[in-house]
Design a protein around this motif. Structure first.
Motif, PDB file in Angstrom:
ATOM      1  N   SER A   1     -10.719  -1.534   8.090  1.00  0.00           N
ATOM      2  CA  SER A   1     -11.531  -2.452   7.287  1.00  0.00           C
ATOM      3  C   SER A   1     -12.996  -2.112   7.520  1.00  0.00           C
ATOM      4  O   SER A   1     -13.333  -1.386   8.457  1.00  0.00           O
TER       5      SER A   1
ATOM      6  N   THR B   1       0.821  -1.226   0.000  1.00  0.00           N
ATOM      7  CA  THR B   1       0.000   0.000   0.000  1.00  0.00           C
ATOM      8  C   THR B   1       0.849   1.268   0.000  1.00  0.00           C
ATOM      9  O   THR B   1       0.328   2.361  -0.174  1.00  0.00           O
TER      10      THR B   1
ATOM     11  N   LEU C   1     -14.317  -5.118  -4.217  1.00  0.00           N
ATOM     12  CA  LEU C   1     -13.326  -6.203  -4.356  1.00  0.00           C
ATOM     13  C   LEU C   1     -13.900  -7.555  -3.950  1.00  0.00           C
ATOM     14  O   LEU C   1     -13.368  -8.606  -4.319  1.00  0.00           O
TER      15      LEU C   1
ATOM     16  N   VAL D   1      -4.301  -4.688  -1.350  1.00  0.00           N
ATOM     17  CA  VAL D   1      -4.031  -3.322  -1.816  1.00  0.00           C
ATOM     18  C   VAL D   1      -5.213  -2.811  -2.634  1.00  0.00           C
ATOM     19  O   VAL D   1      -5.650  -3.475  -3.579  1.00  0.00           O
ATOM     20  N   ALA D   2      -5.732  -1.684  -2.252  1.00  0.00           N
ATOM     21  CA  ALA D   2      -6.827  -1.095  -3.022  1.00  0.00           C
ATOM     22  C   ALA D   2      -6.286  -0.681  -4.385  1.00  0.00           C
ATOM     23  O   ALA D   2      -5.311   0.063  -4.445  1.00  0.00           O
ATOM     24  N   PRO D   3      -6.898  -1.149  -5.477  1.00  0.00           N
ATOM     25  CA  PRO D   3      -6.329  -0.864  -6.806  1.00  0.00           C
ATOM     26  C   PRO D   3      -6.202   0.628  -7.093  1.00  0.00           C
ATOM     27  O   PRO D   3      -5.272   1.057  -7.755  1.00  0.00           O
TER      28      PRO D   3
ATOM     29  N   GLN E   1     -12.464 -10.317   0.135  1.00  0.00           N
ATOM     30  CA  GLN E   1     -11.428  -9.273   0.013  1.00  0.00           C
ATOM     31  C   GLN E   1     -11.998  -7.858   0.122  1.00  0.00           C
ATOM     32  O   GLN E   1     -13.094  -7.576  -0.380  1.00  0.00           O
ATOM     33  N   GLN E   2     -11.229  -7.008   0.762  1.00  0.00           N
ATOM     34  CA  GLN E   2     -11.566  -5.582   0.826  1.00  0.00           C
ATOM     35  C   GLN E   2     -10.319  -4.784   0.472  1.00  0.00           C
ATOM     36  O   GLN E   2      -9.207  -5.251   0.704  1.00  0.00           O
ATOM     37  N   GLY E   3     -10.533  -3.587  -0.038  1.00  0.00           N
ATOM     38  CA  GLY E   3      -9.400  -2.721  -0.346  1.00  0.00           C
ATOM     39  C   GLY E   3      -8.821  -2.146   0.940  1.00  0.00           C
ATOM     40  O   GLY E   3      -9.556  -1.750   1.839  1.00  0.00           O
TER      41      GLY E   3
ATOM     42  N   ASN F   1     -14.905   5.509  -1.297  1.00  0.00           N
ATOM     43  CA  ASN F   1     -14.029   4.520  -0.655  1.00  0.00           C
ATOM     44  C   ASN F   1     -14.800   3.278  -0.232  1.00  0.00           C
ATOM     45  O   ASN F   1     -14.337   2.153  -0.417  1.00  0.00           O
TER      46      ASN F   1
ATOM     47  N   THR G   1     -12.414  -3.955  -9.616  1.00  0.00           N
ATOM     48  CA  THR G   1     -11.217  -3.136  -9.380  1.00  0.00           C
ATOM     49  C   THR G   1     -11.399  -1.673  -9.803  1.00  0.00           C
ATOM     50  O   THR G   1     -10.661  -0.806  -9.388  1.00  0.00           O
TER      51      THR G   1
ATOM     52  N   ASN H   1     -13.914  -0.201  -1.995  1.00  0.00           N
ATOM     53  CA  ASN H   1     -13.282  -1.230  -1.160  1.00  0.00           C
ATOM     54  C   ASN H   1     -14.119  -2.501  -1.125  1.00  0.00           C
ATOM     55  O   ASN H   1     -13.589  -3.608  -1.212  1.00  0.00           O
TER      56      ASN H   1
END
Lengths: 436, 272
Positions: free
Chosen positions: A155, A134, A215, A385-387, A311-313, A208, A220, A212
């Motif tokens: 999160s 990140t 994902l 990692v958040a794209p 999954q979360q960003g 956000n 993405t 997030n």
């Protein structure tokens, strides 16, 4: 402005006589006997967090008389304006607290020190690679650099009214077995009765949260082609979470429409009154619930729902070192102390966030059931990692394109096809400017 | 009966004006639980001073208020001292250059903040004024001067030129006519401009954030923002308590200067 500049110069002379020295003045170069002085810009703001920060700085200063750290408190709302000016003026603090999305631009402009070869082995190995990802960005010269030490992460969880949850007789999700989005929707429908709604989506700042959670279905929102150009993508994966939230609002009618335009903490008073049963929010919101909830109000922390994955960003809070710092070695030593496992646990507890340190995550305070810490800490394993972190121009896309478009969509003023078109077409025009 | 109605209207108006201050007081005395009620209460059910304890315990509010007061007083007085003669000249000597100057003064107000602050910051750095209260005063003077100038030249124009001509006929020199005839009539305008400059400086946040980095010289707005977090989340109780205390110095300043405003008006009436 010439008039004002000239007059300002006159005022300088007046003031020099009138006010004397006034304040701290700029630091002169230390002699060999004077301690090295480091400014640490902190964005801690919660009472416990500020206390933990100050305590750690005091501990450091007592143990290290030759490297003295000055604690300077900043503000999340204005930190980037402040840094832009101070970087340009050459007076930035040595150690800078920020969040990872802000680092990319500052790194590309050469304002932050690449810490890749300066990180102590112990600190490097204590923080897992996904967290380091990140803060890893292009150095603007074709390479990659590490521009901060990630130490706190957020999160998404669901804060739920225990009484309404029990009454609905739904399966209570656990960190190992979270609800699927279908189960979440069904539970929300069951909890919608007698004037109460199942869920409240506070979407004043929708980007956000939705990006997030997208994902969960592999959404993405950005893709980079073979030519290295990044474009916006809103396909079936990206539409999934958007559509499901929209359905809860307008098809199932299980989401409280009053919360839609509210900020993250705004729905809490209605939550305490039982107007809705569940509030998807960042883990830090638990602190407000602990402080404000009326006596006898029972609440629980539930993991966020999962789609094709859980999954979360991830976005990290970070400590960076200014490129222009005259004492980068000493600054790194301080960061290394400040973010060791034991200290990260204190900081995470104070901010009600998740530590990146594996040692800190194992601290009993981070895994207790009290106030949902066990669920919150377990959610860290789903963070990737958040794209959007890597996208140059994301901030402008977010504020000028995505925020208004998503607000219109969630307000049911435009269709999902229209929001997708806006995000892609208007968004690509924004990104284009950053990739010339 | 008519008088009762007038008083009722006055009370309603004062209540309307006082609403923010009373709400601040009410919030400062509430517990976090009471602040989170959906039906807000005017009078706290369980009044607490804990918010004041937190606010004062965590931050140097008194020191910050004193520094803000010093900066605002210097900035407002210097602004008026500099802008008054310039405003007189702009108002009395009419011509193309003056019109352009007034236009330029107004245009200078529309520049984006970020365009101004970086060059200004660099000038201050070169003058070794970063992290100092005089540095912030310079910034605030620069920031308020154009509008103060524009305000004051309007007040000067409102003073009939014929009064000065009459004084000249009576043998008064130019300086004497300005001091004896124009100045008393200008007093309300000067006080209004002083108030404007004071309020602008007292409330100013962004320049102070950038110029002051040393915690020992930070002003009140910088201290108040420490009770707010990301995404608009705030610690409302301590913030309300601190904000309430922050209003006191400016209220005192207003109480003092308001008398001058009234006396200035009266002086103007007599001279007119």
């Amino acid at each position: 402005m010439r008039i004002t500049s000239a007059l300002a110069a006159a005022a300088v002379l007046t003031l020099a006589a009138a006010c004397g020295g006034g304040g701290g003045g700029s630091e002169s170069a230390p002699s060999s006997n004077e301690p090295v002085k480091i400014n640490f810009l902190s964005l801690a703001w919660q009472k416990e967090s500020v206390a933990a920060n100050k305590q750690l700085v005091d501990e450091w200063n007592k143990a290290n008389p030759t490297i003295q750290v000055t604690y300077v408190q900043g503000s999340w709302d204005n930190v980037n304006d402040q840094l832009v000016t101070q970087f340009a003026g050459g007076t930035a603090p040595d150690v800078i607290h920020n969040d990872s999305p802000a680092l990319s631009g500052f790194a590309a402009d050469g304002y932050l020190l690449d810490l890749k070869d300066k990180l102590p082995a112990e600190l490097k190995s204590d923080i897992p690679q996904p967290a380091w990802d990140t803060v890893t960005f292009s150095d603007g010269k074709g390479g990659q650099g590490v521009y901060g030490v990630p130490f706190l992460q957020e999160s998404q969880v669901i804060i739920a009214n225990k009484k309404l949850l029990d009454e609905a007789e739904v399966r209570v999700p656990t960190a190992d077995e979270p609800w699927t989005w279908d189960e979440f929707s069904e539970a929300a429908k069951k909890m919608t009765k007698g004037g109460s709604f199942g869920v409240a989506w506070a979407m004043k700042s929708p980007v956000n949260k939705t990006l997030n959670l997208a994902l969960n279905f592999g959404g993405t929102f950005f893709q980079t082609g073979a030519d290295g150009k990044t474009t916006v993508k809103v396909g079936p994966e990206e539409r999934e979470v958007l559509q499901r939230i929209h359905d809860q609002l307008y098809k199932d009618k299980s989401a409280d429409p009053d919360a839609l335009g509210q900020g993250t903490a705004d729905p809490l008073p209605a939550f305490y009154k039982g107007k809705f049963a569940m509030l998807p929010a960042g883990v830090y919101l638990r602190q407000q619930v602990v402080e404000q909830a009326p006596d006898g109000f029972e609440w629980v922390t539930l993991p966020a729902p999962k789609g094709t994955s859980a999954q979360q960003g991830a976005v990290s809070q970070t400590l960076s070192i200014a490129q222009e710092s005259e004492h980068p070695g000493e600054a790194m030593k301080f960061i290394s102390f400040f973010l060791n496992g034991a200290n990260q646990a204190k900081l995470a507890k104070g901010d009600w966030l998740l530590p990146t340190s594996q040692q800190a995550a194992a601290d009993p305070a981070m895994t207790t059931e009290e106030n949902g810490w066990d669920v919150a800490t377990a959610s860290a394993k789903n963070l990737v990692v958040a794209p959007f972190l890597k996208v140059n121009g994301f901030d402008e896309w977010k504020s000028k394109v995505a925020t208004p478009a998503l607000q219109e969509y969630f307000a049911n003023k435009i269709t999902i096809d229209q929001v997708a078109t806006k995000l892609v077409e208007d968004g690509n025009k924004v990104l284009e400017r950053y990739q010339r | 009966m008519r008088r009762v109605g007038q008083y009722a209207a006055l009370v309603a108006y004062v209540a309307f004006l006082a609403f923010p201050l009373l709400w601040l007081l009410s919030t400062a005395l509430k517990t976090p639980q009471e602040m989170a009620l959906t039906e807000p209460t005017w009078i706290p059910r369980e009044p607490t001073l804990a918010n004041f304890g937190d606010a004062f315990g965590e931050q140097d509010l008194i020191g910050a208020a004193l520094r803000s007061l010093v900066v605002a007083l210097f900035a407002s007085v210097i602004t008026v001292l500099i802008s008054l003669p310039a405003a007189y000249a702009m108002a009395r000597h009419r011509g193309l250059v003056n019109k352009l100057a007034i236009g330029w003064v107004l245009v200078s107000q529309v520049f984006p903040f970020i365009l101004i602050i970086i060059p200004l910051f660099m000038i201050l750095r070169d003058l070794d004024l970063i992290n100092t209260l005089p540095g912030l005063v310079v910034v605030h003077v620069t920031f308020t001067l154009p509008f103060a100038l524009w305000m004051l030249q309007g007040y000067v124009r409102a003073v009939p030129r014929e009064l000065e001509e009459a004084a000249a006929v009576d043998g008064a020199s130019r300086l004497r006519s300005i001091a004896s005839v124009v100045a008393p009539l200008l007093a309300p305008g000067v006080v209004a401009t002083l108030l404007f400059a004071f309020i602008s400086s007292w409330n100013e946040f962004m320049f102070a954030l950038v110029v002051l980095q040393n915690p020992d010289v930070m002003t009140l707005p910088l201290t108040l923002v420490r009770f707010t977090g990301p995404e608009g989340v705030a610690r409302l109780g301590p913030l309300a308590a601190a904000s309430l205390m922050a209003t006191i110095p400016s209220l005192i300043f207003f109480a003092i200067i308001q008398r001058r405003l009234k006396s200035g008006l009266m002086a103007g009436a007599v001279k007119g």
